[in-house]
Design a protein around this motif. Sequence first.
Motif, PDB file in Angstrom:
ATOM      1  N   UNK A  69      43.266  25.189  11.987  1.00 15.90           N
ATOM      2  CA  UNK A  69      42.320  26.254  12.316  1.00 15.90           C
ATOM      3  C   UNK A  69      43.055  27.423  12.968  1.00 15.90           C
ATOM      4  N   UNK A  70      43.997  27.145  13.853  1.00 13.32           N
ATOM      5  CA  UNK A  70      44.778  28.218  14.483  1.00 13.32           C
ATOM      6  C   UNK A  70      45.547  29.004  13.422  1.00 13.32           C
ATOM      7  N   UNK A  71      46.137  28.313  12.459  1.00 12.05           N
ATOM      8  CA  UNK A  71      46.858  28.989  11.370  1.00 12.05           C
ATOM      9  C   UNK A  71      45.900  29.810  10.520  1.00 12.05           C
ATOM     10  N   UNK A  72      44.729  29.257  10.245  1.00 15.69           N
ATOM     11  CA  UNK A  72      43.706  29.969   9.467  1.00 15.69           C
ATOM     12  C   UNK A  72      43.282  31.244  10.191  1.00 15.69           C
ATOM     13  N   UNK A  73      43.018  31.132  11.485  1.00 16.24           N
ATOM     14  CA  UNK A  73      42.593  32.291  12.263  1.00 16.24           C
ATOM     15  C   UNK A  73      43.678  33.349  12.306  1.00 16.24           C
ATOM     16  N   UNK A  74      44.926  32.930  12.415  1.00 16.36           N
ATOM     17  CA  UNK A  74      46.035  33.878  12.416  1.00 16.36           C
ATOM     18  C   UNK A  74      46.111  34.596  11.074  1.00 16.36           C
ATOM     19  N   UNK A  75      45.959  33.870  10.001  1.00 12.30           N
ATOM     20  CA  UNK A  75      46.015  34.465   8.663  1.00 12.30           C
ATOM     21  C   UNK A  75      44.861  35.427   8.453  1.00 12.30           C
ATOM     22  N   UNK A  76      43.679  35.081   8.944  1.00  9.35           N
ATOM     23  CA  UNK A  76      42.506  35.935   8.773  1.00  9.35           C
ATOM     24  C   UNK A  76      42.577  37.188   9.643  1.00  9.35           C
ATOM     25  N   UNK A  77      43.337  37.136  10.736  1.00  9.24           N
ATOM     26  CA  UNK A  77      43.431  38.298  11.621  1.00  9.24           C
ATOM     27  C   UNK A  77      44.582  39.223  11.214  1.00  9.24           C
ATOM     28  N   UNK A  78      45.251  38.898  10.126  1.00  8.03           N
ATOM     29  CA  UNK A  78      46.320  39.763   9.651  1.00  8.03           C
ATOM     30  C   UNK A  78      47.695  39.399  10.160  1.00  8.03           C
ATOM     31  N   UNK A  79      47.808  38.313  10.888  1.00  7.84           N
ATOM     32  CA  UNK A  79      49.129  37.875  11.353  1.00  7.84           C
ATOM     33  C   UNK A  79      49.998  37.491  10.166  1.00  7.84           C
ATOM     34  N   UNK A  80      51.290  37.576  10.333  1.00  9.14           N
ATOM     35  CA  UNK A  80      52.201  37.290   9.217  1.00  9.14           C
ATOM     36  C   UNK A  80      52.233  35.824   8.865  1.00  9.14           C
ATOM     37  N   UNK A  81      52.033  34.972   9.856  1.00 11.91           N
ATOM     38  CA  UNK A  81      52.088  33.536   9.600  1.00 11.91           C
ATOM     39  C   UNK A  81      53.496  33.003   9.388  1.00 11.91           C
TER      40      UNK A  81
END
Length: 85
Positions: A69-81
């Motif tokens: 979920x943390x990775x998903x939220x980062x991806x959805x917020x525009x973070x590079x991942x």
Amino acid sequence: MSSEDSAEHEPVDLEDVDADPSAYDALEDAEVAMRVNEHGLYIVDDEETGVSSQGGTPEEAVANLAEAVASHEQAMSGGSGDDWL
């Protein structure tokens, strides 16, 4: 539903296992559902995001879901991942 179908995805009450989703920042306010599949793996779903994960124990499944979920939220917020690749 046959008894075989229900055995494949038996629901688990989170209050009956030692796994607290709210202990993880990513799941603090999440609505989490857990079930056990026919192989004995615990599968957890975050109802809001639709993200699912699994583990050999309830605790492992919830910890894996929190990370997903943390990775998903980062991806959805525009973070590079890039930090998890």
